[in-house]
Enzyme design. Structure first.
Site, PDB file in Angstrom:
ATOM      1  N   ASP A  64       0.839  -1.137   0.145  1.00 15.95           N
ATOM      2  CA  ASP A  64      -0.169  -0.354  -0.164  1.00 15.95           C
ATOM      3  C   ASP A  64       1.013   1.544  -0.018  1.00 15.95           C
ATOM      4  O   ASP A  64       1.526   1.954   0.781  1.00 15.95           O
ATOM      5  CB  ASP A  64      -1.477   0.109   1.541  1.00 15.95           C
ATOM      6  CG  ASP A  64      -2.212  -0.147   0.958  1.00 15.95           C
ATOM      7  OD1 ASP A  64      -2.666  -0.204   0.032  1.00 15.95           O
ATOM      8  OD2 ASP A  64      -2.698  -0.896   1.828  1.00 15.95           O
ATOM      9  N   ARG A  72       4.346   3.467   2.699  1.00 20.81           N
ATOM     10  CA  ARG A  72       5.375   2.092   3.352  1.00 20.81           C
ATOM     11  C   ARG A  72       6.535   2.859   3.718  1.00 20.81           C
ATOM     12  O   ARG A  72       7.308   2.747   4.873  1.00 20.81           O
ATOM     13  CB  ARG A  72       5.041   0.912   3.718  1.00 20.81           C
ATOM     14  CG  ARG A  72       3.385   0.441   3.391  1.00 20.81           C
ATOM     15  CD  ARG A  72       2.769   0.605   3.761  1.00 20.81           C
ATOM     16  NE  ARG A  72       0.750  -0.026   4.137  1.00 20.81           N
ATOM     17  CZ  ARG A  72       0.074   1.331   5.332  1.00 20.81           C
ATOM     18  NH1 ARG A  72       0.940   1.385   6.186  1.00 20.81           N
ATOM     19  NH2 ARG A  72      -0.521   0.608   4.550  1.00 20.81           N
ATOM     20  N   ARG A 165      -6.778  11.518   1.294  1.00 25.03           N
ATOM     21  CA  ARG A 165      -6.296  10.648   0.330  1.00 25.03           C
ATOM     22  C   ARG A 165      -6.782  10.272  -0.437  1.00 25.03           C
ATOM     23  O   ARG A 165      -6.739   9.391  -2.656  1.00 25.03           O
ATOM     24  CB  ARG A 165      -6.319   8.690   0.859  1.00 25.03           C
ATOM     25  CG  ARG A 165      -5.525   8.696   1.683  1.00 25.03           C
ATOM     26  CD  ARG A 165      -6.306   7.179   2.187  1.00 25.03           C
ATOM     27  NE  ARG A 165      -6.285   6.050   1.954  1.00 25.03           N
ATOM     28  CZ  ARG A 165      -6.858   4.779   2.529  1.00 25.03           C
ATOM     29  NH1 ARG A 165      -7.137   5.105   3.322  1.00 25.03           N
ATOM     30  NH2 ARG A 165      -6.372   3.665   1.472  1.00 25.03           N
ATOM     31  N   LYS A 195      -9.866   1.852  -5.737  1.00 26.09           N
ATOM     32  CA  LYS A 195     -10.427   1.293  -4.314  1.00 26.09           C
ATOM     33  C   LYS A 195     -10.474   2.835  -3.933  1.00 26.09           C
ATOM     34  O   LYS A 195     -10.513   3.631  -4.022  1.00 26.09           O
ATOM     35  CB  LYS A 195      -9.227   0.823  -3.760  1.00 26.09           C
ATOM     36  CG  LYS A 195      -8.421   2.027  -3.134  1.00 26.09           C
ATOM     37  CD  LYS A 195      -6.891   0.901  -2.588  1.00 26.09           C
ATOM     38  CE  LYS A 195      -5.931   2.115  -2.244  1.00 26.09           C
ATOM     39  NZ  LYS A 195      -4.692   1.255  -1.235  1.00 26.09           N
ATOM     40  N   HIS A 196     -12.091   2.477  -3.290  1.00 27.02           N
ATOM     41  CA  HIS A 196     -12.224   0.882  -3.010  1.00 27.02           C
ATOM     42  C   HIS A 196     -13.789   1.280  -3.498  1.00 27.02           C
ATOM     43  O   HIS A 196     -14.717   1.556  -3.176  1.00 27.02           O
ATOM     44  CB  HIS A 196     -12.786   1.152  -1.045  1.00 27.02           C
ATOM     45  CG  HIS A 196     -11.994   1.757  -0.725  1.00 27.02           C
ATOM     46  ND1 HIS A 196     -10.934   2.909  -0.057  1.00 27.02           N
ATOM     47  CD2 HIS A 196     -10.121   0.031  -0.054  1.00 27.02           C
ATOM     48  CE1 HIS A 196      -9.408   2.595   0.537  1.00 27.02           C
ATOM     49  NE2 HIS A 196      -9.353   1.425   0.547  1.00 27.02           N
ATOM     50  N   HIS A 208     -11.427  -0.298   9.421  1.00 30.08           N
ATOM     51  CA  HIS A 208     -10.500  -1.615   9.751  1.00 30.08           C
ATOM     52  C   HIS A 208     -11.138  -1.812  10.747  1.00 30.08           C
ATOM     53  O   HIS A 208     -10.943  -2.950  11.507  1.00 30.08           O
ATOM     54  CB  HIS A 208      -9.481  -0.131  10.146  1.00 30.08           C
ATOM     55  CG  HIS A 208      -8.518  -0.104   8.762  1.00 30.08           C
ATOM     56  ND1 HIS A 208      -9.516   0.589   7.681  1.00 30.08           N
ATOM     57  CD2 HIS A 208      -7.113  -0.806   8.255  1.00 30.08           C
ATOM     58  CE1 HIS A 208      -7.751   0.870   6.684  1.00 30.08           C
ATOM     59  NE2 HIS A 208      -7.791  -0.269   7.179  1.00 30.08           N
ATOM     60  N   ASP A 278     -10.888  -6.325   0.324  1.00 25.89           N
ATOM     61  CA  ASP A 278     -10.088  -5.613   0.961  1.00 25.89           C
ATOM     62  C   ASP A 278      -9.300  -6.659   2.164  1.00 25.89           C
ATOM     63  O   ASP A 278     -10.442  -7.735   2.384  1.00 25.89           O
ATOM     64  CB  ASP A 278     -10.678  -4.722   1.206  1.00 25.89           C
ATOM     65  CG  ASP A 278      -9.733  -2.830   2.334  1.00 25.89           C
ATOM     66  OD1 ASP A 278      -8.507  -3.501   2.051  1.00 25.89           O
ATOM     67  OD2 ASP A 278      -9.997  -2.002   1.983  1.00 25.89           O
TER      68      ASP A 278
END
Length: 378
Positions: A64, A72, A165, A195-196, A208, A278
């Site tokens: 990601d 990351r 984002r 996405k999403h 999440h 996901d």
């Protein structure tokens, strides 16, 4: 044709253990997703990716890596890419400069990852940026003369998990900026993932930790949030659905809904690429048809609904019992006919692997295309 390998798993550390190698050799494992805990520096990351490919050359090494707060690898030379909202804000001032900047971001993102051995990033975000239900200037500027602008729900608040984002509120701006970013990824030799689906930006809850519910009609969603998937169906190489329930369409979250994935995304919107679930460990994936499900049950539900691959993230850190449970459970369920290994799904997975050689890091740093792109990033 090899067996369909639908499982994307992770590892705990900076190097592969014997247990990691055993899991990656499993015929149902199709790839690996990396996290910040798997990063120390470029040399280590490149060595890790080489070791993964020694286990199986066809494994898809994913991450990601979007820019902004979802990136990351942030040190040892990796470019700090802006959040996608910054490109949307530039769009308001100069649309052409914004599309060039988006292409530059895609190229730099893909080229830097590929130089370290990473095959694929789950980007771009196609969700809309809802800001208290009001249209952005981009919507007003892009609206046809005399036309109306879709405002969404009055008083709607910005998604707590999407936020900056997202490129913009206007699906036309989102589509053009995302297409430009995907062009940059393509120049680097990397596929893409929208996405999403069909849209996570309208709901405030974070899938999440919660199960978001979007009560709008199918017509409203297709006209607004899902519009980029229609407009980009010739450009997207993969899609990740949202762990969001849209009860006026289906009682199941989109990632487990045959109606959303097979009938709407593939049938109505014409998408022919790969579909990833996901993360199956998210709260939004663990409750299906009103009951708690195991990782294996969630994976089978996603595959039977139309997903080609499923992700199980962050379950390797404490010994990885959940990873082994999923691998064993999916193998047993396949033998029992509870899900079907599809040749078409395996071909879609393999199509996401890069087919062009990557630049070595030092050569990339002085490559004219890279140097030009760096000058365009806001």
């Amino acid at each position: 044709m090899s067996l369909h390998a639908p499982l994307i798993i992770d590892i705990a550390g900076l190097t592969l253990s014997k247990t990691d190698c055993r899991r990656l050799k499993h015929p149902l494992t199709g790839g690996i997703i990396l996290f910040a805990r798997n990063w120390e520096n470029r040399k280590q990351l490149a060595a890790l990716c080489r070791d993964i490919k020694k286990v199986r050359q066809d494994l898809l090494i994913c991450v990601d890596h979007e820019g902004g707060r979802v990136q990351r690898f942030k040190s040892d030379g990796f470019t700090h890419l802006p959040p996608m909202r910054a490109l949307g804000e530039l769009w308001l001032k100069d649309p052409m400069a914004a599309t060039n900047a988006a292409t530059a971001c895609g190229y730099v993102l893909g080229a830097e990852l590929r130089s370290c051995g990473v095959d694929f990033s789950f980007t771009p975000v196609l969700d809309l940026d809802y800001q208290d239900g009001a249209p952005t200037q981009a919507q007003a500027l892009a609206a046809p003369r005399g036309g109306s602008v879709s405002l969404g729900r009055p008083g709607a608040s910005r998604s707590s998990v999407i936020g900056d984002r997202a490129f913009a509120r206007d699906p036309r701006a989102v589509s053009l900026l995302a297409k430009s970013l995907m062009h940059g990824l393509l120049q680097s030799g990397m596929a893409n993932c929208g996405k999403h689906f069909p849209g996570h930006g309208f709901v405030k809850a974070d899938s999440h930790t919660d199960i978001p519910v979007d009560r709008r009609s199918l017509k409203a969603i297709l006209l607004d949030d899902a519009a980029p998937y229609d407009w980009l169906n010739t450009t997207l190489t993969s899609v990740m659905p949202a762990h969001v329930i849209y009860p006026r369409v289906d009682a199941r979250p989109a990632g487990f809904s045959e109606k959303w994935l097979t009938y709407i995304l593939r049938g109505q919107l014409g998408f022919g690429g790969a579909i990833f679930s996901d993360d199956l460990s998210m709260a939004g994936a663990r409750l299906i048809d009103g009951k708690q499900v195991s990782y294996t049950e969630a994976a089978m539900a996603a595959l039977n609904a139309g997903c080609d691959m499923v992700l199980l993230c962050n379950q390797s850190v404490d010994g990885g019992e959940a990873v082994d449970e999923l691998l064993d459970g999916m193998a047993e369920s396949l033998l029992k006919g509870a899900w079907e290994a599809l040749e078409a799904s395996e071909l879609r997975r393999l199509d996401l692997l890069p087919t062009t050689p990557a630049h070595e890091w030092d050569a990339l740093m002085v490559h004219p295309a890279y140097m030009h792109a760096m000058g365009l990033i806001p």
